[in-house]
Write a protein that holds these residues in place. Structure first.
Motif, mmCIF file in Angstrom:
data_model
loop_
_atom_site.group_PDB
_atom_site.id
_atom_site.type_symbol
_atom_site.label_atom_id
_atom_site.label_comp_id
_atom_site.label_asym_id
_atom_site.label_seq_id
_atom_site.Cartn_x
_atom_site.Cartn_y
_atom_site.Cartn_z
ATOM 1 N N GLY A 192 0.819 -1.208 0.000
ATOM 2 C CA GLY A 192 0.000 0.000 0.000
ATOM 3 C C GLY A 192 0.849 1.253 0.000
ATOM 4 N N GLY A 193 0.206 2.369 0.246
ATOM 5 C CA GLY A 193 0.901 3.656 0.251
ATOM 6 C C GLY A 193 0.936 4.278 1.636
ATOM 7 N N THR A 194 1.934 5.124 1.862
ATOM 8 C CA THR A 194 1.967 5.877 3.121
ATOM 9 C C THR A 194 1.303 7.235 2.905
ATOM 10 O OG1 THR A 194 4.169 6.785 2.660
ATOM 11 C CG2 THR A 194 4.051 4.723 3.902
ATOM 12 N N ARG A 195 0.755 7.764 3.977
ATOM 13 C CA ARG A 195 0.085 9.064 3.933
ATOM 14 C C ARG A 195 0.722 9.984 4.962
ATOM 15 N NH1 ARG A 195 -6.378 7.356 3.599
ATOM 16 N NH2 ARG A 195 -6.333 6.635 1.408
ATOM 17 N N GLU A 196 1.015 11.213 4.548
ATOM 18 C CA GLU A 196 1.666 12.185 5.424
ATOM 19 C C GLU A 196 0.696 13.330 5.708
ATOM 20 O OE1 GLU A 196 4.487 11.244 6.591
ATOM 21 O OE2 GLU A 196 4.686 9.561 5.210
ATOM 22 N N SER A 251 1.812 6.509 8.257
ATOM 23 C CA SER A 251 2.880 7.382 7.781
ATOM 24 C C SER A 251 4.167 6.607 7.503
ATOM 25 C CB SER A 251 3.160 8.470 8.824
ATOM 26 O OG SER A 251 3.743 7.884 9.987
ATOM 27 N N THR A 252 5.103 7.281 6.862
ATOM 28 C CA THR A 252 6.401 6.668 6.586
ATOM 29 C C THR A 252 7.152 6.381 7.878
ATOM 30 O OG1 THR A 252 6.510 7.836 4.466
ATOM 31 C CG2 THR A 252 8.575 6.987 5.355
ATOM 32 N N ARG A 253 7.068 7.270 8.835
ATOM 33 C CA ARG A 253 7.740 7.026 10.124
ATOM 34 C C ARG A 253 7.163 5.791 10.811
ATOM 35 N NH1 ARG A 253 7.559 11.987 12.295
ATOM 36 N NH2 ARG A 253 9.695 12.490 11.686
ATOM 37 N N GLU A 254 5.841 5.640 10.745
ATOM 38 C CA GLU A 254 5.216 4.447 11.327
ATOM 39 C C GLU A 254 5.663 3.186 10.586
ATOM 40 O OE1 GLU A 254 1.061 5.204 11.103
ATOM 41 O OE2 GLU A 254 1.027 6.538 12.838
ATOM 42 N N PHE A 278 8.184 12.745 0.591
ATOM 43 C CA PHE A 278 8.149 14.033 1.280
ATOM 44 C C PHE A 278 6.928 14.097 2.191
ATOM 45 C CE2 PHE A 278 10.110 14.598 -2.884
ATOM 46 C CZ PHE A 278 11.332 15.164 -2.535
ATOM 47 N N ARG A 279 7.008 14.951 3.199
ATOM 48 C CA ARG A 279 5.869 15.233 4.075
ATOM 49 C C ARG A 279 5.883 16.725 4.404
ATOM 50 N NH1 ARG A 279 8.597 11.689 8.077
ATOM 51 N NH2 ARG A 279 10.272 12.938 8.969
ATOM 52 N N PRO A 280 4.745 17.279 4.810
ATOM 53 C CA PRO A 280 4.722 18.679 5.238
ATOM 54 C C PRO A 280 5.631 18.879 6.445
ATOM 55 C CG PRO A 280 2.499 17.895 4.815
ATOM 56 C CD PRO A 280 3.391 16.693 4.780
ATOM 57 N N ALA A 281 6.428 19.928 6.410
ATOM 58 C CA ALA A 281 7.337 20.195 7.522
ATOM 59 C C ALA A 281 6.573 20.558 8.789
ATOM 60 C CB ALA A 281 8.300 21.320 7.144
ATOM 61 N N THR A 282 5.367 21.095 8.604
ATOM 62 C CA THR A 282 4.542 21.488 9.755
ATOM 63 C C THR A 282 3.145 20.895 9.573
ATOM 64 O OG1 THR A 282 5.739 23.565 10.013
ATOM 65 C CG2 THR A 282 3.601 23.398 11.097
ATOM 66 N N ILE A 283 2.637 20.248 10.607
ATOM 67 C CA ILE A 283 1.269 19.727 10.598
ATOM 68 C C ILE A 283 0.419 20.640 11.466
ATOM 69 C CG2 ILE A 283 -0.213 17.762 11.100
ATOM 70 C CD1 ILE A 283 2.246 15.985 10.903
ATOM 71 N N THR A 284 -0.607 21.244 10.886
ATOM 72 C CA THR A 284 -1.464 22.133 11.669
ATOM 73 C C THR A 284 -2.468 21.316 12.471
ATOM 74 O OG1 THR A 284 -3.072 22.381 9.898
ATOM 75 C CG2 THR A 284 -1.228 23.915 9.915
ATOM 76 N N SER A 285 -2.776 21.779 13.658
ATOM 77 C CA SER A 285 -3.714 21.058 14.514
ATOM 78 C C SER A 285 -5.164 21.281 14.107
ATOM 79 C CB SER A 285 -3.526 21.486 15.972
ATOM 80 O OG SER A 285 -3.691 22.889 16.101
ATOM 81 N N ASP A 286 -5.425 22.345 13.359
ATOM 82 C CA ASP A 286 -6.778 22.646 12.866
ATOM 83 C C ASP A 286 -6.792 22.582 11.336
ATOM 84 O OD1 ASP A 286 -7.759 23.204 15.475
ATOM 85 O OD2 ASP A 286 -6.793 25.174 15.357
ATOM 86 N N LYS A 287 -7.964 22.338 10.796
ATOM 87 C CA LYS A 287 -8.080 22.295 9.348
ATOM 88 C C LYS A 287 -7.725 23.652 8.749
ATOM 89 C CE LYS A 287 -11.432 21.733 5.612
ATOM 90 N NZ LYS A 287 -12.846 21.532 5.249
ATOM 91 N N ILE A 288 -6.897 23.630 7.702
ATOM 92 C CA ILE A 288 -6.535 24.860 7.007
ATOM 93 C C ILE A 288 -7.751 25.365 6.241
ATOM 94 C CG2 ILE A 288 -5.008 25.886 5.283
ATOM 95 C CD1 ILE A 288 -2.986 23.679 5.962
ATOM 96 N N LYS A 289 -8.181 26.584 6.564
ATOM 97 C CA LYS A 289 -9.406 27.116 5.986
ATOM 98 C C LYS A 289 -9.130 27.802 4.647
ATOM 99 C CE LYS A 289 -12.049 26.138 9.582
ATOM 100 N NZ LYS A 289 -11.051 25.452 10.464
ATOM 101 N N VAL A 300 5.582 23.922 3.019
ATOM 102 C CA VAL A 300 7.000 23.562 2.983
ATOM 103 C C VAL A 300 7.124 22.067 3.241
ATOM 104 C CG1 VAL A 300 9.268 23.936 4.017
ATOM 105 C CG2 VAL A 300 7.663 25.846 3.787
ATOM 106 N N LEU A 301 7.854 21.381 2.367
ATOM 107 C CA LEU A 301 8.013 19.940 2.494
ATOM 108 C C LEU A 301 9.396 19.586 3.026
ATOM 109 C CD1 LEU A 301 6.449 18.765 -0.908
ATOM 110 C CD2 LEU A 301 5.316 18.986 1.315
ATOM 111 N N GLU A 302 9.466 18.448 3.680
ATOM 112 C CA GLU A 302 10.747 17.887 4.104
ATOM 113 C C GLU A 302 10.783 16.418 3.693
ATOM 114 O OE1 GLU A 302 10.812 18.325 8.334
ATOM 115 O OE2 GLU A 302 9.518 16.581 8.681
ATOM 116 N N GLN A 303 11.973 15.872 3.591
ATOM 117 C CA GLN A 303 12.096 14.481 3.184
ATOM 118 C C GLN A 303 11.659 13.546 4.307
ATOM 119 O OE1 GLN A 303 15.904 13.405 1.637
ATOM 120 N NE2 GLN A 303 15.771 14.751 -0.135
ATOM 121 N N THR A 304 11.051 12.450 3.917
ATOM 122 C CA THR A 304 10.691 11.416 4.887
ATOM 123 C C THR A 304 11.874 10.476 5.103
ATOM 124 O OG1 THR A 304 9.820 10.008 3.132
ATOM 125 C CG2 THR A 304 8.255 11.468 4.243
ATOM 126 N N GLU A 305 11.722 9.571 6.049
ATOM 127 C CA GLU A 305 12.760 8.585 6.314
ATOM 128 C C GLU A 305 12.915 7.637 5.119
ATOM 129 O OE1 GLU A 305 10.974 10.102 10.029
ATOM 130 O OE2 GLU A 305 10.156 9.200 8.211
#
Length: 406
Positions: A192-196, A251-254, A278-289, A300-305
């Motif tokens: 399957g695929g990972t989700r970030e 996720s990829t880390r999992e 890649f994954r978002p460098a910052t995960i917001t706690s609320d839905k981005i409106k 901004v993206l950063e590389q995953t493991e």
């Protein structure tokens, strides 16, 4: 070989008479056990004439021989053809309303079922759950064919041709008496695929369906392995098989944590999952409106493991990780480099023993039932091109894995 041929009450019961003829002409002793409803389609005299054996349907017939137990104990093989939706449900629930139900509960030999019913009945969630339950218990379910059904209907659910059922049954029996190449081995497979996560609602992902990883797990289990399937996001259900344990990740880390945990002291690892790079460098706690007139946010993206490379490196550092690791490379080519050339470079970077190279893109590999790939080897063995259904591709990969382990 002593065979019990169970026949249930579907219109395809008349084709079971042809299956019976194939069995008897091959020299086997066949005892037909129809249900009462099956006898409304094909009568007892027909079964007795074709089999040369008395036919019983009721638990209370031949009670002096404890027939309801004896038939299952003495059989070398039990075949249920056709298997109606009702009979599958009863077998999955462990019900024994008649002689056939008792035989299914007492049989300790290979059991093969050939379903036949209308498409809607076959696709109903209850039927699919019953099939999964039976397969989990080790029952061999032959997929129904696609074609003309009763009346003017056409679709999946048609009773396979008797020759096809008999051929598949013979292969099942041959497998049951053949030493499995992966017997005693434990294989870990990611699928399957990972989700970030971007916010509580959105994520970055990919088009992986999980079909190839599931096929690999099923084939490895059929070849005698104990399998741990680390499942990411998949379009299909995880397989239900007594030799397959499913671990869910997102996720990829999992995925990395699960691989390093579950692959310890195992024999082989197949990394078939499509890992997000890649994954978002910052995960917001609320839905981005979304706001009218406002510009879209910058992400901004950063590389995953690097799961595959990290696993190989930790093995090299002395961790008890599998000695044979199979990677997957989903590649696209460009004006100067082919997907296979990118795959060879990746094999060298990653340090695994085997790499399966796929050319991917819209309509290629992801979500499809077929695959087209090349297996390449770190030890310089010749490339192995493979093309066909994902089950056929899985069979070749598992065969190459078994050779490497041997």
């Amino acid at each position: 070989m002593r065979i019990v041929l169970g026949v249930t009450g579907g219109i395809a019961a008349y084709k079971a008479a042809l299956l019976l003829r194939l069995m008897t002409e091959a020299g086997h002793e066949v005892h037909v056990v129809p249900t009462e409803s099956a006898l409304k389609f094909v009568g007892k005299p027909t079964w007795e004439a074709l089999s040369g054996k008395p036919v019983y349907t009721d638990t209370f017939e031949a009670v002096e021989d404890v027939n309801h137990v004896l038939q299952g104990r003495k059989a070398d093989l039990v075949v249920l053809a056709p298997a109606t939706a009702d009979s599958l449900a009863k077998a999955a629930a462990g019900l024994a309303p008649d002689l056939l139900g008792n035989i299914l509960l007492t049989a300790t030999v290979p059991v093969v079922m050939a379903p036949a019913m209308h498409t809607e009945m076959w696709e109903h969630p209850a039927t699919q759950a019953n099939v999964a339950t039976l397969r989990h218990r080790g029952v061999h379910i032959i997929e129904p064919a696609v074609g003309r059904l009763t009346g003017a209907d056409t679709g999946k659910g048609r009773f396979p041709e008797p020759e096809d059922i008999w051929d598949q049954t013979l292969r099942i029996m041959a497998d049951a008496h053949t030493e499995k190449p992966l017997a005693g081995k434990h294989v870990v497979i990611s699928s399957g695929g990972t989700r970030e996560a971007l916010d509580p609602v959105r994520y970055l992902g990919n088009r992986s369906s999980g079909k190839q990883g599931v096929a690999l797990a099923e084939v490895a289990a059929q070849q005698g392995a104990d399998v741990t399937l680390i499942a990411g996001a998949m379009d299909i259900p995880a397989p239900e098989h007594p030799n397959i344990t499913v671990v869910h990740i997102e996720s990829t880390r999992e995925l990395l944590d699960a691989v390093l945990n579950h692959a310890r002291a195992k024999d082989a690892l197949i990394m078939a999952a499509a890992v997000a790079d890649f994954r978002p460098a910052t995960i917001t706690s609320d839905k981005i409106k979304k706001q009218d007139g406002a510009s879209a946010p910058t992400i901004v993206l950063e590389q995953t493991e690097d799961v595959l490379k990290t696993t190989v490196e930790q093995r090299a550092a002395g961790e008890p990780l599998p000695r044979v690791i199979v990677g997957f490379a989903a590649e696209t080519g460009d004006a100067t480099t082919t997907p296979l050339e990118y795959g060879r470079a990746k094999l060298q970077r990653k340090g695994c023993e085997i790499l399966v190279v796929n050319e991917v893109g819209v309509g290629k590999v992801f979500g499809q039932d077929d695959n087209d790939a090349t297996i390449i080897f770190a030890n310089g063995s010749p490339d192995v091109p493979i093309k066909g259904t994902k089950t056929a591709v899985a069979a070749e990969i598992i065969d190459q894995l078994a050779r490497a382990l041997a």
